[in-house]
Design an enzyme around this catalytic site. Structure first.
Site, PDB file in Angstrom:
ATOM      1  N   ARG A  98     -56.617  53.470  54.209  1.00  0.00           N
ATOM      2  CA  ARG A  98     -56.187  54.182  55.412  1.00  0.00           C
ATOM      3  C   ARG A  98     -57.139  55.328  55.735  1.00  0.00           C
ATOM      4  NH1 ARG A  98     -49.997  56.208  56.665  1.00  0.00           N
ATOM      5  NH2 ARG A  98     -50.406  56.974  58.779  1.00  0.00           N
ATOM      6  N   SER A 113     -50.098  45.811  34.814  1.00  0.00           N
ATOM      7  CA  SER A 113     -50.055  46.796  33.735  1.00  0.00           C
ATOM      8  C   SER A 113     -51.384  46.827  32.999  1.00  0.00           C
ATOM      9  CB  SER A 113     -48.943  46.473  32.735  1.00  0.00           C
ATOM     10  OG  SER A 113     -48.966  47.406  31.664  1.00  0.00           O
ATOM     11  N   LYS A 154     -41.889  43.794  35.434  1.00  0.00           N
ATOM     12  CA  LYS A 154     -42.776  44.964  35.266  1.00  0.00           C
ATOM     13  C   LYS A 154     -41.957  46.228  35.038  1.00  0.00           C
ATOM     14  CE  LYS A 154     -46.589  47.443  35.417  1.00  0.00           C
ATOM     15  NZ  LYS A 154     -46.223  48.816  35.706  1.00  0.00           N
ATOM     16  N   HIS A 162     -40.821  46.171  31.522  1.00  0.00           N
ATOM     17  CA  HIS A 162     -42.009  46.509  30.725  1.00  0.00           C
ATOM     18  C   HIS A 162     -42.160  48.023  30.645  1.00  0.00           C
ATOM     19  CE1 HIS A 162     -46.195  47.931  30.787  1.00  0.00           C
ATOM     20  NE2 HIS A 162     -46.511  46.883  30.024  1.00  0.00           N
ATOM     21  N   ASN A 163     -42.045  48.702  31.794  1.00  0.00           N
ATOM     22  CA  ASN A 163     -42.210  50.148  31.811  1.00  0.00           C
ATOM     23  C   ASN A 163     -41.076  50.852  31.081  1.00  0.00           C
ATOM     24  OD1 ASN A 163     -44.359  49.451  33.471  1.00  0.00           O
ATOM     25  ND2 ASN A 163     -44.009  51.135  34.882  1.00  0.00           N
ATOM     26  N   GLU A 197     -41.896  50.621  27.594  1.00  0.00           N
ATOM     27  CA  GLU A 197     -43.004  51.566  27.395  1.00  0.00           C
ATOM     28  C   GLU A 197     -42.475  52.986  27.194  1.00  0.00           C
ATOM     29  OE1 GLU A 197     -46.141  53.460  30.483  1.00  0.00           O
ATOM     30  OE2 GLU A 197     -46.184  51.262  30.353  1.00  0.00           O
TER      31      GLU A 197
END
Length: 485
Positions: free
Chosen positions: A35, A130, A185, A188-189, A192
């Site tokens: 942008r 990731s 995801k 996953h986080n 984490e």
């Protein structure tokens, strides 16, 4: 350079730039747009100079630069910026063109955007990525889900740029419909968050409890990384603890303020657990630990007022370090077990039909939670696809059984020293709750029926039959709705 690009990428922040360079390095021509168009020119004159890249200053220019079906990967901030970009692109696209959201979008947004794209005859993919800056450049783990018709067009690109494990398998495979990729995801986080908190607590026990220096702790984590705890996060922890601050000459970790930030995916994971009725207390506690860390000034004031032990652990150092390694290992297994419980519930709720073993393979390389035992998770679900909990798989059951005594010694020592263990301690409580044939919820349900006529089930009656007691003799026989579990 090809006349038309294989794929377009919008967003030239760290992840976007590095994914573009990764794609170009694997032989793909990439059209680039941002942008703030000055970033396009700066990128093509810097890291992207003399590479097979096409710089674009307007969305229409980007669309014209792409081979059909057009593939546009959006690497912009989650939320409204994604919706704004989609609204800008849709009028420029044709049926069958593909929009890919490679950011950390909340999965309900991806479900909504899939439906909107379909209404415009477009294909939509939510692809969790990731691996951070380095992974994006050299090979991330990619978790795509959405319109399956898009996958044949994306597979050659995504699997080429993804991390590869030792046998050459790419850490990227199709997961399922609409929001499945972003949900995976997100989990996953969440895992984490749990892993990082476990490691932070181990560091706290070693530094405050045993009085070890950062260099000594770095050696411990390096040793752990050579064993069962072999993982990316343990590896970088060893490295972090050996870094020296250029300004003061002191260990750099000692100069960093103990107030942790977060971007929201751990919170989303915790909320999903509540929404789906899945107990993931360890992940939630990791989020709350960051929240508590953020109120630094309050904690400093409280430290001068509130009494408690001095934080010192007076035990044999070598023995305690060995116990701590086993405690972290056991708690780490519980973190993954909770994450997979959540995946299983969401798959059933949304009809995603997730392949849990394949998800473990996606996380073996490139991603932040890559770890040695992920192959064992794959084996567990291959042996029993309907496995209710990782803790029930023979390998993980045996590991936790072998580490359990050490785990309990660590939690006991920390409690006696006054060192908080929100993740390691909660993991042990989760394990003990899950292995309990009877929990005190019968009393909770009696209380609910007493004050709210919420009914209860009986141990001597079939499940699904509900009863109400007029506990005080004044409540009558009218009951409220039955309770949900």
């Amino acid at each position: 350079m090809k006349a038309l690009a294989d794929i377009g990428v919008v967003g030239l922040a760290v992840m976007g730039e590095n994914l573009i360079l990764n794609m170009e390095n694997k032989g793909f021509t990439v059209a680039c747009y941002n942008r703030t168009v000055a970033k396009v020119d700066a990128f093509l004159g810097g890291r992207g100079k003399d590479k097979n890249l096409i710089g674009c200053h307007r969305p229409a220019e980007l669309v014209r630069a792409l081979a059909r079906p057009r593939k546009i990967m959006m690497m912009v901030r989650a939320g409204k910026p994604v919706d704004d970009l989609i609204a800008e692109l849709i009028p420029l696209l044709e049926p069958g063109d593909i929009l890919i959201d490679g950011g950390n979008s909340h999965y309900p947004d991806t479900i909504r955007r899939c439906a909107a794209a379909e209404a415009n005859s477009l294909l939509y993919v939510g692809a969790g990525v990731s691996g951070g800056e380095e992974g994006a450049l050299t090979g991330p783990s990619i978790m795509p889900g959405g319109h399956a018709a898009a996958w044949p067009h994306l597979k050659p690109i995504f699997q080429a740029i993804a991390a590869k494990v030792d046998d050459g398998t790419p850490c990227c495979e199709w997961l399922g419909p609409d929001g499945s990729g972003h949900f995976v995801k997100m989990v996953h986080n969440g895992i984490e968050y749990g892993d990082m908190q476990l490691i932070a607590e181990a560091y706290h026990l070693l530094s405050v409890g045993l009085g070890m220096t950062p260099a000594e702790m770095g050696a411990v984590f390096k040793q752990w990384n050579a064993g069962a705890l072999d993982s990316y996060l343990i590896e970088i922890t060893a490295d972090i603890l050996t870094q020296v601050d250029d300004e003061t000459g002191r260990p750099l970790v000692d100069m960093i303020l103990d107030a942790a930030g977060q971007k929201g995916t751990g919170k989303w994971t915790s909320q999903a657990g509540l929404d789906l009725g899945v107990g993931i207390p360890q992940i939630a506690e990791a989020v709350f630990a960051r929240c508590l860390s953020a109120i630094k000034e309050e904690r400093v004031a409280a430290a001068a007022i509130l009494p408690g032990p001095n934080g010192k652990i007076t035990v044999d150092r070598a023995a305690f370090v060995a116990d701590l390694e086993q405690a972290v290992h056991a708690a780490k297994i519980c973190s993954y077990a909770q994450g997979y419980q959540l995946l299983r519930a969401a798959s059933a709720e949304h009809g995603w039909n997730l392949n849990f073993g394949d998800i473990a393979l996606l996380w073996r390389g490139g991603c932040i939670i890559r770890a040695r035992f992920l192959g064992k998770i794959k084996e567990a679900f291959d042996a029993e696809p309907a496995l209710a909990n990782l803790l029930l798989a023979p390998y993980f059951r045996d590991v936790v059984g072998q580490t359990q005594a050490a785990w309990r010694r660590v939690v006991r020592a920390a409690a006696e020293a006054g060192i908080p263990l929100p993740a390691i301690g909660t993991a042990l409580s989760y394990y003990d709750a899950y292995r309990s044939a009877r929990l005190p919820a019968n009393l909770l349900q009696a209380q609910r029926d007493y004050f709210g006529a919420h009914t209860y089930e009986r141990v001597d009656k079939p499940r699904g039959q509900f009863f109400h007691t007029n506990w005080t003799g004044r409540g009558g026989t009218t009951a409220s709705t039955t309770y949900g579990v």
